[in-house]
Design a protein around this motif. Structure first.
Motif, mmCIF file in Angstrom:
data_model
loop_
_atom_site.group_PDB
_atom_site.id
_atom_site.type_symbol
_atom_site.label_atom_id
_atom_site.label_comp_id
_atom_site.label_asym_id
_atom_site.label_seq_id
_atom_site.Cartn_x
_atom_site.Cartn_y
_atom_site.Cartn_z
ATOM 1 N N ARG A 89 40.777 44.247 35.735
ATOM 2 C CA ARG A 89 41.215 45.168 36.776
ATOM 3 C C ARG A 89 40.172 46.233 37.131
ATOM 4 O O ARG A 89 40.319 46.923 38.134
ATOM 5 C CB ARG A 89 42.541 45.849 36.408
ATOM 6 C CG ARG A 89 43.704 44.876 36.292
ATOM 7 C CD ARG A 89 44.199 44.508 37.656
ATOM 8 N NE ARG A 89 45.069 43.331 37.675
ATOM 9 C CZ ARG A 89 45.782 42.958 38.727
ATOM 10 N NH1 ARG A 89 45.717 43.659 39.847
ATOM 11 N NH2 ARG A 89 46.510 41.881 38.699
ATOM 12 N N GLU A 101 35.307 41.186 40.204
ATOM 13 C CA GLU A 101 36.243 41.927 41.039
ATOM 14 C C GLU A 101 36.915 43.032 40.230
ATOM 15 O O GLU A 101 36.921 43.016 38.998
ATOM 16 C CB GLU A 101 37.314 40.981 41.601
ATOM 17 C CG GLU A 101 38.129 40.270 40.533
ATOM 18 C CD GLU A 101 39.098 39.230 41.095
ATOM 19 O OE1 GLU A 101 38.841 38.725 42.216
ATOM 20 O OE2 GLU A 101 40.093 38.924 40.409
ATOM 21 N N PHE A 103 38.550 47.481 40.458
ATOM 22 C CA PHE A 103 38.478 48.808 41.074
ATOM 23 C C PHE A 103 37.039 49.299 41.187
ATOM 24 O O PHE A 103 36.609 49.765 42.248
ATOM 25 C CB PHE A 103 39.321 49.793 40.257
ATOM 26 C CG PHE A 103 39.325 51.191 40.796
ATOM 27 C CD1 PHE A 103 40.176 51.544 41.829
ATOM 28 C CD2 PHE A 103 38.482 52.156 40.269
ATOM 29 C CE1 PHE A 103 40.178 52.844 42.338
ATOM 30 C CE2 PHE A 103 38.473 53.460 40.766
ATOM 31 C CZ PHE A 103 39.325 53.797 41.807
ATOM 32 N N ASP A 106 35.085 47.270 43.810
ATOM 33 C CA ASP A 106 35.351 47.725 45.181
ATOM 34 C C ASP A 106 34.485 48.937 45.515
ATOM 35 O O ASP A 106 33.881 49.028 46.596
ATOM 36 C CB ASP A 106 36.825 48.104 45.354
ATOM 37 C CG ASP A 106 37.739 46.902 45.470
ATOM 38 O OD1 ASP A 106 37.243 45.760 45.494
ATOM 39 O OD2 ASP A 106 38.974 47.109 45.538
ATOM 40 N N ASP A 289 40.522 54.474 51.196
ATOM 41 C CA ASP A 289 40.093 53.238 50.535
ATOM 42 C C ASP A 289 40.190 53.346 49.016
ATOM 43 O O ASP A 289 40.513 52.369 48.334
ATOM 44 C CB ASP A 289 38.655 52.894 50.941
ATOM 45 C CG ASP A 289 38.553 52.480 52.394
ATOM 46 O OD1 ASP A 289 39.553 51.972 52.934
ATOM 47 O OD2 ASP A 289 37.479 52.670 53.002
ATOM 48 N N ARG A 292 43.841 52.821 48.172
ATOM 49 C CA ARG A 292 44.237 51.424 48.368
ATOM 50 C C ARG A 292 43.700 50.541 47.254
ATOM 51 O O ARG A 292 44.384 49.622 46.785
ATOM 52 C CB ARG A 292 43.762 50.932 49.732
ATOM 53 C CG ARG A 292 44.642 51.411 50.889
ATOM 54 C CD ARG A 292 44.232 50.804 52.207
ATOM 55 N NE ARG A 292 43.018 51.407 52.738
ATOM 56 C CZ ARG A 292 43.009 52.495 53.498
ATOM 57 N NH1 ARG A 292 44.140 53.112 53.806
ATOM 58 N NH2 ARG A 292 41.860 52.982 53.963
ATOM 59 N N SER A 293 42.468 50.816 46.814
ATOM 60 C CA SER A 293 41.898 50.040 45.707
ATOM 61 C C SER A 293 42.673 50.313 44.415
ATOM 62 O O SER A 293 42.955 49.397 43.634
ATOM 63 C CB SER A 293 40.421 50.394 45.524
ATOM 64 O OG SER A 293 39.831 49.620 44.497
ATOM 65 N N TYR A 294 43.020 51.593 44.198
ATOM 66 C CA TYR A 294 43.827 51.941 43.022
ATOM 67 C C TYR A 294 45.155 51.193 43.047
ATOM 68 O O TYR A 294 45.574 50.613 42.035
ATOM 69 C CB TYR A 294 44.078 53.445 42.973
ATOM 70 C CG TYR A 294 45.032 53.854 41.867
ATOM 71 C CD1 TYR A 294 44.558 54.128 40.593
ATOM 72 C CD2 TYR A 294 46.411 53.943 42.100
ATOM 73 C CE1 TYR A 294 45.426 54.479 39.573
ATOM 74 C CE2 TYR A 294 47.277 54.291 41.079
ATOM 75 C CZ TYR A 294 46.785 54.559 39.822
ATOM 76 O OH TYR A 294 47.651 54.883 38.805
ATOM 77 N N ASP A 295 45.827 51.197 44.185
ATOM 78 C CA ASP A 295 47.125 50.533 44.287
ATOM 79 C C ASP A 295 46.998 49.031 44.018
ATOM 80 O O ASP A 295 47.881 48.428 43.396
ATOM 81 C CB ASP A 295 47.734 50.750 45.668
ATOM 82 C CG ASP A 295 48.222 52.179 45.880
ATOM 83 O OD1 ASP A 295 48.312 52.929 44.893
ATOM 84 O OD2 ASP A 295 48.487 52.540 47.044
ATOM 85 N N ARG A 296 45.915 48.442 44.479
ATOM 86 C CA ARG A 296 45.734 47.000 44.305
ATOM 87 C C ARG A 296 45.444 46.613 42.861
ATOM 88 O O ARG A 296 46.040 45.681 42.331
ATOM 89 C CB ARG A 296 44.583 46.517 45.201
ATOM 90 C CG ARG A 296 44.303 45.009 45.034
ATOM 91 C CD ARG A 296 43.083 44.578 45.823
ATOM 92 N NE ARG A 296 42.826 43.151 45.630
ATOM 93 C CZ ARG A 296 41.753 42.518 46.066
ATOM 94 N NH1 ARG A 296 40.820 43.175 46.744
ATOM 95 N NH2 ARG A 296 41.594 41.220 45.834
ATOM 96 N N TRP A 297 44.525 47.347 42.237
ATOM 97 C CA TRP A 297 44.034 46.917 40.933
ATOM 98 C C TRP A 297 44.694 47.616 39.743
ATOM 99 O O TRP A 297 44.842 47.005 38.674
ATOM 100 C CB TRP A 297 42.521 47.133 40.851
ATOM 101 C CG TRP A 297 41.741 46.333 41.817
ATOM 102 C CD1 TRP A 297 41.075 46.778 42.927
ATOM 103 C CD2 TRP A 297 41.542 44.907 41.791
ATOM 104 N NE1 TRP A 297 40.482 45.741 43.580
ATOM 105 C CE2 TRP A 297 40.736 44.572 42.905
ATOM 106 C CE3 TRP A 297 41.958 43.887 40.925
ATOM 107 C CZ2 TRP A 297 40.340 43.268 43.187
ATOM 108 C CZ3 TRP A 297 41.569 42.582 41.206
ATOM 109 C CH2 TRP A 297 40.777 42.273 42.313
ATOM 110 N N LYS A 299 47.456 50.454 39.787
ATOM 111 C CA LYS A 299 48.755 51.113 39.818
ATOM 112 C C LYS A 299 49.803 50.462 38.925
ATOM 113 O O LYS A 299 50.542 51.175 38.213
ATOM 114 C CB LYS A 299 49.272 51.197 41.256
ATOM 115 C CG LYS A 299 50.568 52.003 41.387
ATOM 116 C CD LYS A 299 50.986 52.141 42.842
ATOM 117 C CE LYS A 299 52.258 52.960 42.970
ATOM 118 N NZ LYS A 299 52.655 53.133 44.396
#
Length: 314
Positions: A89, A101, A103, A106, A289, A292-297, A299
């Motif tokens: 993550r 891939e 956080f 990104d 951004d 959004r990256s935090y939420d994706r990877w 959160k």
């Protein structure tokens, strides 16, 4: 200055980070001796002298101006960024695509693309935890974006950007472990930490573990714990959350220690590169951004929303 609301992490409250005084920045081309940043734009023309104290939130002001270091990097058409490939993550290699891939990845790509204007000129180079400072100082990478804690000792060797994430140290144990809190998990136990990490420094300072096992990367500690060769692993809460998500046989115990921040590391001799990175960080957060990256990877595995982890000076 904004006042940051302090939330508890598990049973432990996030305490105020210690800070002192002095501001620094830097960068330089990989594969070459560090170049002096003479003639840097006035907005970023600062030296990186290190005193006995430091400000872990301090760095050169953000700037969009390309100084000597950035121009040199652009001239060779390659910005080399040191990253992790073993931290789920944050920075790990997807077995299906072969791509790194997470956080930090990104963020590394955002910094690289903003500076170079072309993602094809951004090189992500895996670097071990213990090798981060040397990789910068020896010119093998231009930047490190790899959950690197900003502290006074490291600021003697490398420059840091403004912090981009707040963390603290946590402890992982096998689910079968009787440990109920951080001290219980460490005292009289065999504990693993990555070489050159803040976790290793904390364990050495505590002096309560029976044995501290140092490995090149925190993922190696997870493997040793799976094999029953160590009782616990100490790492920062972000990486701990990633390990717990990756392996359902381990858990994070209550309690944390050593609240701190992480930033992007680079050479001290070229503050124009630090300034460019700071501008990208400011824009990356302001544009949403970062969130959004935090939420994706992260959160689903962390203990708060995105803004809980965005560093605000105390």
């Amino acid at each position: 200055m904004r006042t940051r609301t302090v939330r508890t992490r598990s049973a432990a409250a996030l305490t105020v980070l210690a800070a002192c005084a002095a501001v620094l920045g830097g960068g330089g081309p990989s594969g070459a001796a560090p170049a002096a940043a003479t003639g840097a734009p006035q907005a970023v023309q600062q030296t990186q002298d290190q005193s006995d104290t430091c400000d872990i939130y301090g760095s050169v002001p953000p700037s969009t101006v390309d100084g000597p270091a950035v121009k040199a990097i652009k001239a060779r058409h390659s910005l080399v960024i040191g990253v992790d490939q073993n931290s789920y993550r944050w920075g790990s290699r997807n077995p299906n695509t072969g791509q790194i891939e997470g956080f930090d990845i990104d963020l590394a790509r955002a910094i690289g693309t903003a500076i170079m204007g072309n993602q094809g000129q951004v090189v992500l180079k895996p670097v071990a935890t213990a090798d981060r400072v040397d990789a910068v100082k020896n010119g093998r990478v231009d930047l490190i974006v790899r959950t690197m804690t900003v502290n006074c000792d490291r600021m003697k060797d490398v420059a840091f950007s403004k912090p981009y994430f707040s963390i603290s140290q946590r402890v992982l144990v096998p689910k079968a472990s009787p440990a109920t809190n951080l001290d219980d998990a460490i005292n009289g136990r065999t504990v693993c930490a990555a070489k050159g990490s803040t976790a290793a420094t904390v364990l050495d300072a505590k002096k309560t573990a029976k044995q501290v096992v140092a490995e090149d990367n925190q993922l190696d500690c997870l493997v040793l714990m799976q094999l029953g060769k160590v009782d616990a692993t100490m790492t920062d809460d972000g990486l701990a959350a990633g390990q717990a998500a990756q392996d359902q046989t381990v858990r994070i115990v209550d309690g944390d220690t050593q609240p701190e921040v992480i930033g992007v590391a680079m050479l001290k001799t070229s503050p124009d590169l630090t300034a460019r990175v700071n501008q990208v960080l400011a824009d990356y957060h302001a544009d949403g951004d970062w969130g959004r990256s935090y939420d994706r990877w992260l959160k689903p595995y962390m203990l708060g929303d995105a803004e809980h982890y965005w560093p605000v000076p105390h």
